[in-house]
Design a protein around this motif. Structure first.
Motif, PDB file in Angstrom:
ATOM      1  N   ILE A 177       0.839  -1.206   0.000  1.00  0.00           N
ATOM      2  CA  ILE A 177       0.000   0.000   0.000  1.00  0.00           C
ATOM      3  C   ILE A 177       0.872   1.253   0.000  1.00  0.00           C
ATOM      4  O   ILE A 177       0.614   2.204  -0.736  1.00  0.00           O
ATOM      5  CB  ILE A 177      -0.970  -0.032   1.201  1.00  0.00           C
ATOM      6  N   ASN A 178       1.938   1.249   0.805  1.00  0.00           N
ATOM      7  CA  ASN A 178       2.843   2.399   0.795  1.00  0.00           C
ATOM      8  C   ASN A 178       3.493   2.593  -0.572  1.00  0.00           C
ATOM      9  O   ASN A 178       3.704   3.716  -1.021  1.00  0.00           O
ATOM     10  CB  ASN A 178       3.946   2.209   1.846  1.00  0.00           C
ATOM     11  N   LEU A 179       3.810   1.482  -1.227  1.00  0.00           N
ATOM     12  CA  LEU A 179       4.536   1.597  -2.492  1.00  0.00           C
ATOM     13  C   LEU A 179       3.626   1.910  -3.668  1.00  0.00           C
ATOM     14  O   LEU A 179       4.033   2.596  -4.607  1.00  0.00           O
ATOM     15  CB  LEU A 179       5.307   0.303  -2.777  1.00  0.00           C
ATOM     16  N   PHE A 180       2.396   1.393  -3.642  1.00  0.00           N
ATOM     17  CA  PHE A 180       1.554   1.490  -4.848  1.00  0.00           C
ATOM     18  C   PHE A 180       0.321   2.352  -4.686  1.00  0.00           C
ATOM     19  O   PHE A 180      -0.333   2.651  -5.670  1.00  0.00           O
ATOM     20  CB  PHE A 180       1.149   0.082  -5.311  1.00  0.00           C
ATOM     21  N   ASN A 181      -0.028   2.745  -3.455  1.00  0.00           N
ATOM     22  CA  ASN A 181      -1.251   3.535  -3.254  1.00  0.00           C
ATOM     23  C   ASN A 181      -2.402   2.950  -4.096  1.00  0.00           C
ATOM     24  O   ASN A 181      -3.012   3.621  -4.911  1.00  0.00           O
ATOM     25  CB  ASN A 181      -0.978   5.003  -3.638  1.00  0.00           C
ATOM     26  N   MET A 185       0.889   4.292   5.510  1.00  0.00           N
ATOM     27  CA  MET A 185       0.627   5.711   5.731  1.00  0.00           C
ATOM     28  C   MET A 185      -0.876   5.984   5.581  1.00  0.00           C
ATOM     29  O   MET A 185      -1.506   5.476   4.643  1.00  0.00           O
ATOM     30  CB  MET A 185       1.383   6.550   4.704  1.00  0.00           C
ATOM     31  N   VAL A 239      -2.522   8.441   4.386  1.00  0.00           N
ATOM     32  CA  VAL A 239      -2.879   8.959   3.064  1.00  0.00           C
ATOM     33  C   VAL A 239      -2.800   7.849   2.010  1.00  0.00           C
ATOM     34  O   VAL A 239      -3.594   7.811   1.074  1.00  0.00           O
ATOM     35  CB  VAL A 239      -1.958  10.147   2.683  1.00  0.00           C
ATOM     36  N   ARG A 243      -7.928   5.051   0.646  1.00  0.00           N
ATOM     37  CA  ARG A 243      -8.899   4.565  -0.332  1.00  0.00           C
ATOM     38  C   ARG A 243      -8.621   3.140  -0.781  1.00  0.00           C
ATOM     39  O   ARG A 243      -9.160   2.682  -1.786  1.00  0.00           O
ATOM     40  CB  ARG A 243      -8.929   5.514  -1.536  1.00  0.00           C
ATOM     41  N   MET A 280       3.976  14.161   1.111  1.00  0.00           N
ATOM     42  CA  MET A 280       2.958  13.592   0.231  1.00  0.00           C
ATOM     43  C   MET A 280       2.046  14.701  -0.281  1.00  0.00           C
ATOM     44  O   MET A 280       1.443  15.438   0.506  1.00  0.00           O
ATOM     45  CB  MET A 280       2.152  12.532   0.993  1.00  0.00           C
ATOM     46  N   ARG A 321      -0.620  16.698   1.786  1.00  0.00           N
ATOM     47  CA  ARG A 321      -1.443  15.863   2.652  1.00  0.00           C
ATOM     48  C   ARG A 321      -0.694  15.492   3.930  1.00  0.00           C
ATOM     49  O   ARG A 321      -1.264  15.412   4.991  1.00  0.00           O
ATOM     50  CB  ARG A 321      -1.856  14.584   1.893  1.00  0.00           C
ATOM     51  N   TYR A 322       0.602  15.266   3.809  1.00  0.00           N
ATOM     52  CA  TYR A 322       1.377  14.814   4.961  1.00  0.00           C
ATOM     53  C   TYR A 322       2.842  15.148   4.719  1.00  0.00           C
ATOM     54  O   TYR A 322       3.439  14.681   3.751  1.00  0.00           O
ATOM     55  CB  TYR A 322       1.206  13.301   5.149  1.00  0.00           C
ATOM     56  N   GLY A 371      -4.347   7.808  -5.794  1.00  0.00           N
ATOM     57  CA  GLY A 371      -4.462   9.229  -5.458  1.00  0.00           C
ATOM     58  C   GLY A 371      -3.221  10.046  -5.763  1.00  0.00           C
ATOM     59  O   GLY A 371      -3.170  11.239  -5.469  1.00  0.00           O
ATOM     60  N   TYR A 410      -0.148   9.156  -4.562  1.00  0.00           N
ATOM     61  CA  TYR A 410       0.736   9.103  -3.398  1.00  0.00           C
ATOM     62  C   TYR A 410       1.663   7.889  -3.391  1.00  0.00           C
ATOM     63  O   TYR A 410       2.236   7.545  -2.349  1.00  0.00           O
ATOM     64  CB  TYR A 410      -0.112   9.099  -2.118  1.00  0.00           C
ATOM     65  N   ALA A 411       1.794   7.232  -4.515  1.00  0.00           N
ATOM     66  CA  ALA A 411       2.585   6.000  -4.546  1.00  0.00           C
ATOM     67  C   ALA A 411       4.066   6.270  -4.279  1.00  0.00           C
ATOM     68  O   ALA A 411       4.498   7.420  -4.203  1.00  0.00           O
ATOM     69  CB  ALA A 411       2.416   5.305  -5.900  1.00  0.00           C
ATOM     70  N   GLU A 469       5.899   5.548  -1.624  1.00  0.00           N
ATOM     71  CA  GLU A 469       6.346   5.935  -0.277  1.00  0.00           C
ATOM     72  C   GLU A 469       7.340   4.876   0.230  1.00  0.00           C
ATOM     73  O   GLU A 469       7.112   4.172   1.229  1.00  0.00           O
ATOM     74  CB  GLU A 469       5.157   6.080   0.668  1.00  0.00           C
ATOM     75  N   CYS A 487       7.117   8.884  11.218  1.00  0.00           N
ATOM     76  CA  CYS A 487       5.713   8.636  10.891  1.00  0.00           C
ATOM     77  C   CYS A 487       4.952   8.039  12.062  1.00  0.00           C
ATOM     78  O   CYS A 487       3.733   7.864  11.984  1.00  0.00           O
ATOM     79  CB  CYS A 487       5.595   7.724   9.667  1.00  0.00           C
TER      80      CYS A 487
END
Lengths: 391, 391
Positions: free
Chosen positions: A316-320, A350, A352, A356, B147, B156-157, B231, B233-234, B236, B252
Motif C-alpha cells: 500500500i505504501n509503495l503502490f497507493n 501511511m 494517506v 482509499r 505527500m 497531505r502529509y 491518489g 501518493y505512490a 512511499e 511517521c
C-alpha cells in the motif's frame, strides 16, 4: 484503417469483458455515435465474432436497442494453468464462459518440461476433439506458477517445479500442433488481469492481486496496465523480505521472504501440523480449527496474518492501490486473519496511502488464473479482430 | 487540430529535454518527414519558443540541417524546492538551464505554511524582478518533501515540517500573484522524472529514484510514466517496513521503516555522533571517517548500507527496474556502502529480477528535485505550446 481495426477490437473487447451490451451502451462506452457502432457490429457479425439479438424485455419508449452478444460457443481459446499441484486445461469462449474443462492432479515433486507439456497437450487435444462443429480455436494462453519471459513464454525461474530457463511456451505450442502460438504469463499477473476485467477489481485500475499456495505471487496493475518492468518479471511480491531477523527459509534460497512467512508451509509449520498433510485441504483444516477455538491453530493463523499484513502494508505504501485482492489459498488465510491484516496496515501503512485502499477476496476464486490465461489467448483477436482485412 | 498541437508539443519537448537538435534528428525521433518538422518549427519560431541556427560545424556532404534550439533565455519557469533544511527558488529556462537561483537556510523545527509560502514568494519575486527584458515566465513548479495531492498541490502529509493537509500550491500561487497556477509534486517523484529526462536514468523507462536526507523518499517510473496510484501518493518507499523486530522509531509514528533505518538520524545515531551536528555535512563526516578507517563510523555505514540494500532488493523484486538511482544524501551513503548494498541485493533479489538492474548515482545531484519542479512548471506549455491557436 489502423484506427478502424482498433475500433473493431475495442468493441469486441467490451462485449468480451462485459457480456452482451446494447448498441446504445457500446456507443456511450466507446464515445462514438450509434451509426459507427452499427457499422462496426456489422463487420464483426459477418466475421462470426458477435451476433445481434433483441433484448428479452424492453424499457422506456421507442425501439429497443439491439443487444450485441459475443459468439461464445463458436469462438474460443484453450487456456492452461500449471499450478504447483495440478494441471488444468479448459476451453473458454469469447466473453469468458468456461465451456469445457479437464484437470489432473500431479505430484509436487519436480516434473520435467517434457512431462508437463505432454500432459497439457493431451488435455488440450481432448478439448479440441470435444469441440462442437463450427467452433474455432483462435488462440492459446497458459498460466505458470513462476517467472515467465513474456515474449516467448520461456519459464526463467519456477522453483515449485524446479524449472530454470525452460522453453515452455514454444514446446507446448509444438506439442499441441494447432499452428497457434502459446502465450504464457505468470499466474498472479494473469489473475490480476482477470480480476480487473471481470472479478473483484472491476473499476479499480490501480490493483494488487496476491495469489497464494505453496508460493505467494503478485500481479499488479498500474492505471489498468500490467506492471511488467524491464523484462516483464515485476511484482515478485513473494520474495519481498519482511522478516530479516529470524525468517523461515524460502524455496528461493533466501529466508524471511513474504512467501516463506505466509505460504502454505509456514501456516502448517506454525500450526504444528506434522502429519504430512499438505495442500489446500490441510490449510483449510488449520483455519477451521482456528475458527473453532483451537489455540495452536489460532496462534498460527494470527502469526501468518501479521506477516501478510506487513506485506500488504508495504504494498500500500509503495503502490497507493485502489484495491488489494486475495486469491488462491490467501483467500482462506485472509478470511481467517483479517483482524491481524487490518491491524498491521493501520500500524505500518501511511494514512494517506491507505485511505482509499479496499481489501477484497478474489471474485473469480479458483478460476482467476485460468481466465487470465484465456484472456492472454484472446489478446491477438482483440487487438485485430479481422486480420484478413489488413491488406 | 488536436493532433497538430500535440505534434508541436512533442517537438518542443524533444528540444527541451535534449537541447538543440537538427531538423533531421527531430524528423527521425518524431517519425515524420522533414517538411512537417519545417512547418512545426516555423510555428514555434513565430511564437518565440525556439529559434533556428546554423550548426557550428557541418559534417558530410550537402546542406547542413538547421539546428532547432529552445529559447532558453526568453522562455522560463519559476521552480521551488522545499527541502527539510532549506528553501530554493530558481528561474529555469526552456531546455533546462538554471538561469538564476536563490537559496535560504531555514530552521528544521516546524515552519508553518504562511512562513514558508512568504519566504518562497519573496524569493520568487526577486527572481521575477531580476528577469531580463523580453523574458516570459510561463509556469511555476514546486517540489515538496512530503505527500502531495497532484491536482491542487495540497500537502497531505509532510512530517519533516509537521504539515497535514496544508493548501501549499494554492497559497503559493496567491502569494506570488503572477496569475499562474503552481504545480506541486513530491520531491522524489520529481527527482525521478528529472533523472529520466536529463540525468542518470535517460533511456531507462523503468526507473526507481531514491532520495534521502532526514527522510527517504521514492519516485518510480513505470514504462516512462510516473507511478502515482489511486491518489498520486505512490512510491512511499521510506515507509516500507524493513525491520519489524527491533526497528528504530520513525517520524511517521511507526518503527523499522526504511527511512528510520537509512535516513540521516539512523546513520548519525549508529555512528555515535551525539555532538548535535546534523545535516549533510555531518553525514559526510561519518562517511569520511569510515573511509579513513574509523571502526565505529565504518560499522555505522555498513549497518545503514545493509538496510538500504534490503530496501533496494525488495524494490528490485517488486519493480524489475532497469535502473535504481541514489539521490540526495543517499548518493553519499551508497558511495560509502556499495558493497553492503550489492551483497544484500545478491542475497535477497531474485536473479531474474536483478539481471538487468543498474545502480547509479544521481546524475543531477542536488538539482534533481529542482529540475523536476521546473519540468512540472513547463508541463502545460509542452502539452499545448500555442494555446491561443486552440479556438
Amino acid at each position: 484503417m489502423g484506427r478502424h481495426r482498433s475500433s473493431l477490437g475495442t468493441l469486441l473487447h467490451h462485449v468480451h469483458v462485459s457480456g452482451p451490451l446494447t448498441r446504445a451502451a457500446l456507443a456511450e462506452r466507446m464515445g462514438v455515435n450509434r451509426s459507427t457502432v452499427l457499422a462496426l457490429t456489422a463487420e464483426l457479425v459477418a466475421a462470426g465474432l458477435v451476433r445481434e439479438e433483441h433484448p428479452a424485455a424492453t424499457t422506456g419508449a421507442g425501439r429497443p436497442s439491439l443487444l450485441v452478444r459475443p459468439e461464445s460457443e463458436r469462438v474460443c481459446v484453450l487456456a492452461f494453468d500449471v499450478a504447483v499441484d495440478r494441471l488444468i486445461a479448459a476451453r473458454v469462449g469469447l466473453g469468458g464462459p468456461i465451456l469445457d474443462r479437464r484437470e489432473t492432479v500431479r505430484p509436487r515433486a519436480g516434473a520435467d518440461l517434457a512431462t508437463v507439456v505432454g500432459n497439457l497437450a493431451a488435455l488440450g487435444r481432448e478439448l479440441i476433439d470435444a469441440m462442437p462443429p463450427g467452433a474455432t480455436c483462435v488462440g492459446v494462453g497458459a498460466s505458470y506458477c513462476g517467472m515467465v519471459r513474456p515474449r516467448d513464454g520461456m519459464v526463467r525461474y519456477g522453483p515449485a517445479l524446479g524449472w530454470v530457463d525452460q522453453a515452455f511456451g514454444a514446446e507446448l505450442a509444438q506439442a499441441l500442433g494447432l499452428g497457434l502460438r502459446v502465450a504464457v504469463g505468470n499466474e498472479a499477473h494473469l489473475g490480476a488481469r482477470a480480476e480487473y476485467e471481470r472479478g473483484a477489481g472491476v473499476g479499480s485500475p490501480d490493483l494488487i492481486y496476491l495469489h497464494g499456495d505453496v508460493g505467494v505471487g503478485g500481479g499488479i496493475l498500474v492505471g489498468g496496465k500490467p506492471l511488467g518492468g524491464e523484462g516483464g518479471y515485476a511484482a515478485e511480491v513473494g520474495h519481498m523480505l519482511v522478516n530479516p531477523v529470524d525468517g523461515r527459509p524460502c524455496l528461493c534460497g533466501s529466508a524471511g521472504c513474504l512467501e516463506a512467512e505466509t505460504g502454505e508451509y509456514a501456516l502448517l509449520a506454525a500450526a504444528g501440523r506434522s502429519d504430512g498433510q499438505i495442500g489446500r485441504d490441510a490449510v483449510r483444516a488449520v483455519l477451521r480449527d482456528a475458527a473453532a477455538g483451537d489455540p495452536v491453530a489460532a496462534a498460527a493463523v494470527a502469526e501468518i496474518g501479521d506477516w501478510l499484513g506487513i506485506g500488504v502494508a508495504n504494498l500500500i505504501n509503495l503502490f497507493n492501490p485502489g484495491v488489494v485482492i486475495f486469491g488462491g489459498m490467501l483467500r482462506d488465510v485472509y478470511s481467517g486473519a483479517a483482524p491481524q491484516v487490518a491491524a498491521r496496515i493501520a500500524e505500518h501503512a501511511m494514512p494517506v496511502s491507505r485511505e482509499r485502499a479496499k481489501l477484497r477476496l478474489s471474485g473469480l476464486a479458483d478460476d482467476a488464473t485460468l481466465l487470465g490465461a484465456a484472456d492472454l489467448g484472446f489478446a491477438a483477436l482483440l487487438a485485430d479482430p479481422l486480420p484478413a482485412a489488413a491488406s
